[in-house]
Design a protein around this motif. Structure first.
Motif, PDB file in Angstrom:
ATOM      1  N   PRO A 129      26.100  10.435 -10.113  1.00 16.37           N
ATOM      2  CA  PRO A 129      24.811   9.961 -10.643  1.00 16.37           C
ATOM      3  C   PRO A 129      24.703   9.969 -12.323  1.00 16.37           C
ATOM      4  N   TYR A 130      25.407  10.763 -12.901  1.00 16.18           N
ATOM      5  CA  TYR A 130      25.365  10.716 -14.243  1.00 16.18           C
ATOM      6  C   TYR A 130      25.964   9.604 -14.943  1.00 16.18           C
ATOM      7  N   HIS A 131      26.938   8.869 -14.281  1.00 14.61           N
ATOM      8  CA  HIS A 131      27.481   7.564 -14.607  1.00 14.61           C
ATOM      9  C   HIS A 131      26.418   6.567 -14.202  1.00 14.61           C
ATOM     10  N   ALA A 132      25.645   6.878 -12.882  1.00 14.57           N
ATOM     11  CA  ALA A 132      24.981   5.721 -12.574  1.00 14.57           C
ATOM     12  C   ALA A 132      23.736   5.569 -13.328  1.00 14.57           C
ATOM     13  N   VAL A 133      23.246   6.454 -13.827  1.00 19.17           N
ATOM     14  CA  VAL A 133      22.137   6.636 -14.931  1.00 19.17           C
ATOM     15  C   VAL A 133      22.468   5.794 -16.208  1.00 19.17           C
ATOM     16  N   GLY A 134      23.703   5.911 -16.459  1.00 18.71           N
ATOM     17  CA  GLY A 134      24.139   5.166 -17.742  1.00 18.71           C
ATOM     18  C   GLY A 134      24.330   6.093 -18.965  1.00 18.71           C
ATOM     19  N   TYR A 135      24.361   7.278 -18.628  1.00 16.80           N
ATOM     20  CA  TYR A 135      24.504   8.460 -19.849  1.00 16.80           C
ATOM     21  C   TYR A 135      25.780   8.304 -20.493  1.00 16.80           C
ATOM     22  N   THR A 136      26.061   8.997 -21.403  1.00 19.43           N
ATOM     23  CA  THR A 136      27.259   8.642 -22.275  1.00 19.43           C
ATOM     24  C   THR A 136      28.603   8.826 -21.210  1.00 19.43           C
ATOM     25  N   HIS A 137      29.412   7.872 -21.013  1.00 15.67           N
ATOM     26  CA  HIS A 137      30.476   7.922 -19.852  1.00 15.67           C
ATOM     27  C   HIS A 137      31.704   8.842 -20.374  1.00 15.67           C
ATOM     28  N   ALA A 138      31.967   8.646 -21.529  1.00 17.27           N
ATOM     29  CA  ALA A 138      33.218   9.484 -22.193  1.00 17.27           C
ATOM     30  C   ALA A 138      33.049  10.934 -21.751  1.00 17.27           C
ATOM     31  N   ALA A 139      31.815  11.478 -21.954  1.00 21.36           N
ATOM     32  CA  ALA A 139      31.539  12.785 -21.789  1.00 21.36           C
ATOM     33  C   ALA A 139      31.832  13.362 -20.380  1.00 21.36           C
ATOM     34  N   ALA A 140      31.941  12.643 -19.386  1.00 24.12           N
ATOM     35  CA  ALA A 140      31.739  13.151 -18.165  1.00 24.12           C
ATOM     36  C   ALA A 140      33.158  12.854 -17.354  1.00 24.12           C
ATOM     37  N   LEU A 183      17.797  15.635 -17.727  1.00 25.71           N
ATOM     38  CA  LEU A 183      18.477  15.352 -16.568  1.00 25.71           C
ATOM     39  C   LEU A 183      19.682  15.121 -16.766  1.00 25.71           C
ATOM     40  N   GLY A 184      20.134  14.476 -18.001  1.00 24.42           N
ATOM     41  CA  GLY A 184      21.572  14.104 -18.046  1.00 24.42           C
ATOM     42  C   GLY A 184      22.434  15.448 -18.517  1.00 24.42           C
ATOM     43  N   TRP A 185      21.860  16.214 -19.475  1.00 23.93           N
ATOM     44  CA  TRP A 185      22.568  17.332 -19.622  1.00 23.93           C
ATOM     45  C   TRP A 185      22.560  18.384 -18.248  1.00 23.93           C
ATOM     46  N   THR A 186      21.971  18.439 -17.346  1.00 25.32           N
ATOM     47  CA  THR A 186      21.940  19.197 -16.517  1.00 25.32           C
ATOM     48  C   THR A 186      22.938  18.681 -15.344  1.00 25.32           C
ATOM     49  N   LEU A 187      22.975  17.348 -15.070  1.00 24.98           N
ATOM     50  CA  LEU A 187      24.193  16.778 -14.534  1.00 24.98           C
ATOM     51  C   LEU A 187      25.663  16.794 -15.088  1.00 24.98           C
ATOM     52  N   LEU A 188      25.496  16.777 -16.552  1.00 20.12           N
ATOM     53  CA  LEU A 188      26.718  16.709 -17.144  1.00 20.12           C
ATOM     54  C   LEU A 188      27.529  18.288 -17.056  1.00 20.12           C
TER      55      LEU A 188
END
Length: 433
Positions: free
Chosen positions: A102-113, A70-75
């Motif tokens: 949503p990517y940030h809300a879920v807590g994935y790596t923030h610097a990437a997005a 899911l994270g890679w898809t959103l990113l």
């Protein structure tokens, strides 16, 4: 406005017209027209590079969860709207935030997005009005505050940190937009000034050609007329009594012809020197080459007309402080009027030249009786370059000129030239020589 200009509708309902120009690129790395294939191709490559950078940051930076499917898809989907960041900046920003939020809300790596949202925000700031930029920033900060409240992080610290980045990007984008508008206005003024200079140069060339044509007409018409009359005198003496030649009369006529040719050659050389100096050096003509012809030289014109066989009555009143341009105009008008009188008046011609001052103007009149058969009133009234030239000379100093046949016989030229006429430019004064 260029027909290829692209009109972009802003989120607030305003229309902004962006004229494309090769010398005014709108974006840091491209001058392509927004919405064109070239712009879409360039932005697609740019978005692909940003997506690659995001993958590297997601794998190396550990400031959040490592993205899953899911994270890679959103990113990666968050970078796709950047392809239309120039043609549709506001929809591109909203679409990017729809994935990045949503990517940030879920807590994935923030610097990437982070950089994807900053690029979309910059595109909105650099292409829109300040009001839209301000409202966009406020809404984005509010959304960011809500997203941070949903994750297990310190809201105050994150709000301050991310708000600083948002404000910095908006200020930078606004600065770039204002700077480009300033550069565009400078270029436009320079282009307009260049067109004005070209038009002024063409106007000056046309005026100079007209002035030279007038000078050559006055000089050559006057000289050729006198030479023709003096040659006729010599021919008449030779044909009248071949066995008893009046050698003195023939010699006098030939001397007059030589003097006339010598004077014409001198004036012609002065006129050509003015043209040559302006063409070769590009500088203003030398004002010390010689004085402008003025009313003091009208006596010589009357003498030349007498030599041609006309009876000239010259009446000159005392006139103080005649500007050089006015004196030159008066000289040329009298010269042309006497030339026409000698040419058309026939034998036994009587001419009266009167010059004086009236109501702050130099008033001159040249009147002849036109006693010869070569001066029918209808023919004398026909317009020609001589009369046109006299009127142009009078108008050049703010004066007026009337020319036409008199009641009964003869022709009359009357001109009034203001004595307060301003001085012409050095090149214009020198061209009258």
């Amino acid at each position: 406005m260029d027909a290829a200009a692209t009109r972009v509708r802003e989120g607030g309902g305003d229309d902004v017209l962006y004229p494309p120009s090769a010398v005014r690129p709108w974006w840091p790395f491209s001058g392509a027209v927004p919405g064109s294939r070239r712009a879409l191709r360039q932005d697609a490559v740019f978005a692909a590079h940003l997506a690659g950078l995001a993958v590297v940051l997601a794998l190396l930076v550990k400031d959040g969860r490592t993205p899953d499917a899911l994270g890679w898809t959103l990113l990666l989907c968050g970078h796709v709207p950047l392809v239309w960041r120039r043609s549709r900046p506001m929809p591109a920003l909203l679409a990017t935030m729809a994935f990045v939020g949503p990517y940030h809300a879920v807590g994935y790596t923030h610097a990437a997005a982070t950089h994807a949202g900053m690029v979309a925000l910059y595109s909105v700031a650099v292409s829109g009005r300040p009001r839209r930029t301000l409202l966009t920033g406020l809404h984005l900060i509010a959304v960011m505050f809500v997203v941070n409240a949903c994750v297990d992080r310190d809201p105050a610290v994150e709000v301050v940190r991310i708000t600083g980045w948002i404000v910095a990007v908006l200020i930078f984008g606004t600065y770039v937009r204002v700077h480009r508008q300033y550069i565009s206005s400078v270029v436009e003024r320079a282009e307009r000034a260049e067109r004005t200079r070209e038009e002024e140069a063409r106007r000056r060339v046309a005026e100079e050609r007209l002035r030279v044509a007038r000078d050559l007409h006055d000089l050559l018409a006057h000289s050729i007329t006198l030479v023709g009359v003096q040659t006729s005198v010599a021919a008449h003496v030779l044909a009248a009594d071949p066995e008893r030649l009046d050698r003195a009369a023939i010699a006098g006529a030939l001397d007059d012809i030589a003097d006339t040719c010598r004077a014409a050659r001198g004036e012609l050389r002065a006129t050509l020197e003015v043209l040559r100096s302006g063409t070769e050096s590009g500088d203003a003509p030398d004002e010390n080459r010689g004085p402008l012809p003025g009313i003091d030289g009208i006596g010589d014109l009357a003498g030349a007309a007498r030599t041609a066989g006309a009876e000239v009555d010259l009446a000159m009143a005392e006139v103080a402080a005649v500007p050089p341009v006015v004196g030159a105009a008066a000289y040329r008008i009298v010269q042309e009027a006497l030339t026409n009188a000698v040419r058309h008046g026939g034998p036994g011609l009587a001419v009266r030249v009167a010059i004086g001052e009236r109501d702050g103007a130099l008033r001159l009149s040249v009147t002849d009786d036109g006693t010869g058969p070569a001066a029918p009133p209808a023919a004398r009234a026909a317009p020609g370059f001589g009369i046109i030239g006299m009127r142009e000379r009078a108008r050049s100093v703010g004066g007026t000129l009337e020319a036409g046949p008199r009641d009964g016989r003869g022709f009359e030229v009357v001109a009034e030239l203001p004595l307060g006429a301003r001085e012409s430019a050095p090149a214009e004064r020198a061209a009258e020589r």
